[in-house]
Write a protein that holds these residues in place. Structure first.
Motif, PDB file in Angstrom:
ATOM      1  N   ARG A   1      -7.983 117.328  49.903  1.00 25.39           N
ATOM      2  CA  ARG A   1      -7.558 116.961  51.265  1.00 25.39           C
ATOM      3  C   ARG A   1      -6.802 115.646  51.261  1.00 25.39           C
ATOM      4  N   GLN A   2      -7.289 114.682  50.489  1.00 24.36           N
ATOM      5  CA  GLN A   2      -6.639 113.382  50.405  1.00 24.36           C
ATOM      6  C   GLN A   2      -5.225 113.516  49.845  1.00 24.36           C
ATOM      7  N   PHE A   3      -5.055 114.388  48.847  1.00 25.12           N
ATOM      8  CA  PHE A   3      -3.733 114.585  48.258  1.00 25.12           C
ATOM      9  C   PHE A   3      -2.744 115.100  49.295  1.00 25.12           C
ATOM     10  N   PHE A   4      -3.143 116.133  50.045  1.00 24.35           N
ATOM     11  CA  PHE A   4      -2.218 116.717  51.011  1.00 24.35           C
ATOM     12  C   PHE A   4      -1.986 115.806  52.216  1.00 24.35           C
ATOM     13  N   GLU A   5      -2.991 114.994  52.568  1.00 21.42           N
ATOM     14  CA  GLU A   5      -2.770 114.000  53.624  1.00 21.42           C
ATOM     15  C   GLU A   5      -1.723 112.982  53.193  1.00 21.42           C
ATOM     16  N   GLN A   6      -1.773 112.590  51.913  1.00 23.22           N
ATOM     17  CA  GLN A   6      -0.752 111.667  51.391  1.00 23.22           C
ATOM     18  C   GLN A   6       0.624 112.325  51.393  1.00 23.22           C
TER      19      GLN A   6
END
Length: 347
Positions: free
Chosen positions: A325-330
């Protein structure tokens, strides 16, 4: 191995077949047996004393449930207290075979291959199988003597389907002329096909019953080795299906249950991932400009995702849902910044 798949395995229900480990640090001998998936062995049990169990069927990861009083699963903390359908054996305490010894065994100086029973899934030394281990054993399945005796009807199949040489088949004495080994055609028909109208269609079509009526038997001792595709030759009439279900052996009808099928599927998936790009099939209905935009965007994200996952691989860590999730938020944040930077306003 894809770490994302490992995470999915941890949270899903009972998995058809998966690699498992037992943690001697968290569930030592004397406690309750428990098994953990590959992902949890990395994320939750790093540095612990683990027993590698190879693969087990129809198993759900126990990590963090009631059996682990002082450990909470770091991947998925909300789990059922117990997985009631899981099956356990002394393997979960690092003990194998009828000799109940560890593997590797520091006190055993004999070089001996260990072979897994497809029914109980225990691992047994070749010298403790009670039979001759045939050639090409890696291409065959084995059922140990204990499991054969628990399910006596399997001996009938063994007399006709088992790998030759592992045991010696014998012919049942039928009486009459001692010089006649096989009855003539008329006698054989009278024996096998009863003229009674009360005989049901199911009975007449039951292959197991037909094999029993031939009178061919084998010595009922020792493990039995089975050739490739032997499962497809089991009788699947309603009576036999019920018999296997009651014995919890319905998986024998499933040829994809075998370890060979599991390994072959893994190799095929690996080759498919290496040789197939799913992007190509999605571009057929787009114009040239749209295709180029999507290809460039896809390649950029693919490179960034590969670099992102490489950090976890180099550190021996498992990727969690929060990390994804953190990757795609970035990614979304960077996309918004690029869009904002490209806007021009007239004054």
């Amino acid at each position: 191995m894809c770490v994302c798949v490992c995470v999915c395995v941890c949270v899903c229900g009972y998995v058809k077949r998966q690699a498992l480990y037992a943690c001697n640090t968290c569930t030592p001998k004397g406690g309750e047996a428990a098994g953990v998936c590959l992902a949890c062995s990395y994320k939750c049990h790093e540095g612990h004393d683990l027993f590698e169990l190879y693969t087990k069927r129809n198993f759900r990861c126990d990590c963090g449930n009631r059996k682990f009083t002082e450990l909470q699963c770091k991947l998925f903390p909300d789990k059922d207290e117990v997985n009631s359908l899981n099956k356990y054996s002394h393997n979960f305490f690092g003990i194998y075979c009828t000799c109940s010894r560890p593997y590797p065994d520091p006190d055993d100086q004999v070089e001996d291959e260990m072979i897994q029973c497809v029914v109980c899934e225990d691992w047994l030394h070749g010298r403790h199988l009670g039979c001759v281990v045939p050639d090409c054993v890696e291409l065959q399945e084995m059922i140990c003597e204990s499991c054969m005796n628990k399910n006596p009807f399997l001996w009938t199949y063994a007399a006709h389907l088992a790998v030759p040489g592992a045991a010696v088949p014998v012919k049942e004495e039928t009486g009459g002329d001692s010089n006649t080994d096989v009855p003539n055609k008329e006698e054989q028909v009278d024996d096998v096909i009863e003229p009674s109208c009360k005989r049901s269609r199911e009975e007449s079509s039951c292959r197991l019953k037909e094999l029993q009526e031939t009178g061919q038997k084998r010595v009922q001792s020792g493990a039995v080795f089975w050739p490739s595709a032997w499962r497809s030759k089991l009788c699947s009439c309603s009576t036999c299906q019920e018999r296997l279900s009651e014995a919890d052996l319905s998986f024998l009808f499933d040829e994809s249950d075998t370890v060979l099928a599991y390994e072959k599927k893994g190799k095929n998936n690996e080759q498919k991932e290496q040789g197939h790009d799913p992007l190509m099939s999605a571009l057929d209905n787009l114009n040239r400009v749209q295709q180029l935009e999507i290809i460039h965007g896809y390649n950029d994200m693919k490179t960034e995702l590969k670099d992102f996952l490489q950090r976890f691989a180099s550190e021996g860590k498992v990727v969690t849902p929060d990390d994804i999730r953190q990757f795609f938020e970035q990614q979304q944040s960077r996309k918004r910044r690029r869009v904002d930077a490209g806007r021009f306003y007239c004054t």
